[in-house]
Enzyme design. Structure first.
Site: not given
Length: 179
Positions: A14-16, A58-60, A108-109, A135
């Site tokens: 994941d990113r954020d 990543t969901n953005q 999205r995840k 996270d």
């Protein structure tokens, strides 16, 4: 529990909140807002040498909401990838979903779309030999739904228990190298 991971495995990140600081109730809207978490760049350097493939999922939805344009998201990812590359690390691809949470059948995840895209791009990926590092509960559900091992970074409560939990991506990288 000890995970038996090796060079045949793929790591999904994941990113954020895993790679960079997660802005609460906001979005990373430009490269200046993107701040790597302590040890994240070094962790990715270590992990990308350890795993066969390293991909970001990543969901953005900030793009879908109109908070930032797609071009700005691409600039953010370009800066992230360049910084990681300059440190000797490698991310094979960034898979991103900009759909709104409310869109029916969104990508999205925890939905599987980004994993399916990764498997199309890299046919050697075996989701049974993959680990999802995230996270949030949606990250853990994404991994569990696809039969991956799951690693939670941080302390957010999740209805699904991760296989292992660490305070940081760097701590997970050290775990992998010490096995």
């Amino acid at each position: 529990m000890k995970l038996l991971l090796n060079k045949e495995w793929t790591i999904f990140l994941d990113r954020d909140g895993v790679i960079n600081e997660r802005p609460w109730n906001d979005y990373v809207k430009n490269p200046n807002d993107f701040v790597f978490l302590p040890g994240a760049v070094e962790a990715i350097r270590l992990l990308s040498a350890y795993f066969a493939r390293t991909v970001v999922v990543t969901n953005q939805q900030g793009v879908g909401l109109g908070v930032m344009p797609q071009k700005e998201l691409e600039k953010i990812h370009a800066v992230m990838l360049q910084t990681i590359s300059e440190a000797g690390g490698k991310i094979d691809h960034v898979f991103c979903c900009t759909d709104l949470k409310t869109k029916p059948d969104n990508c999205r995840k925890p939905n599987r779309w980004m994993a399916d895209e990764a498997c199309r791009m890299f046919p050697e990926i075996n989701l049974g030999k993959a680990v999802m590092v995230g996270d949030t509960a949606s990250d853990i559900a994404f991994g569990k739904n696809l039969g991956m091992k799951t690693i939670q970074i941080g302390v957010e409560e999740s209805p699904l228990a991760p296989d292992l939990q660490f305070q940081s991506l760097y701590q997970f990288a050290k775990y992998c190298l010490l096995k």
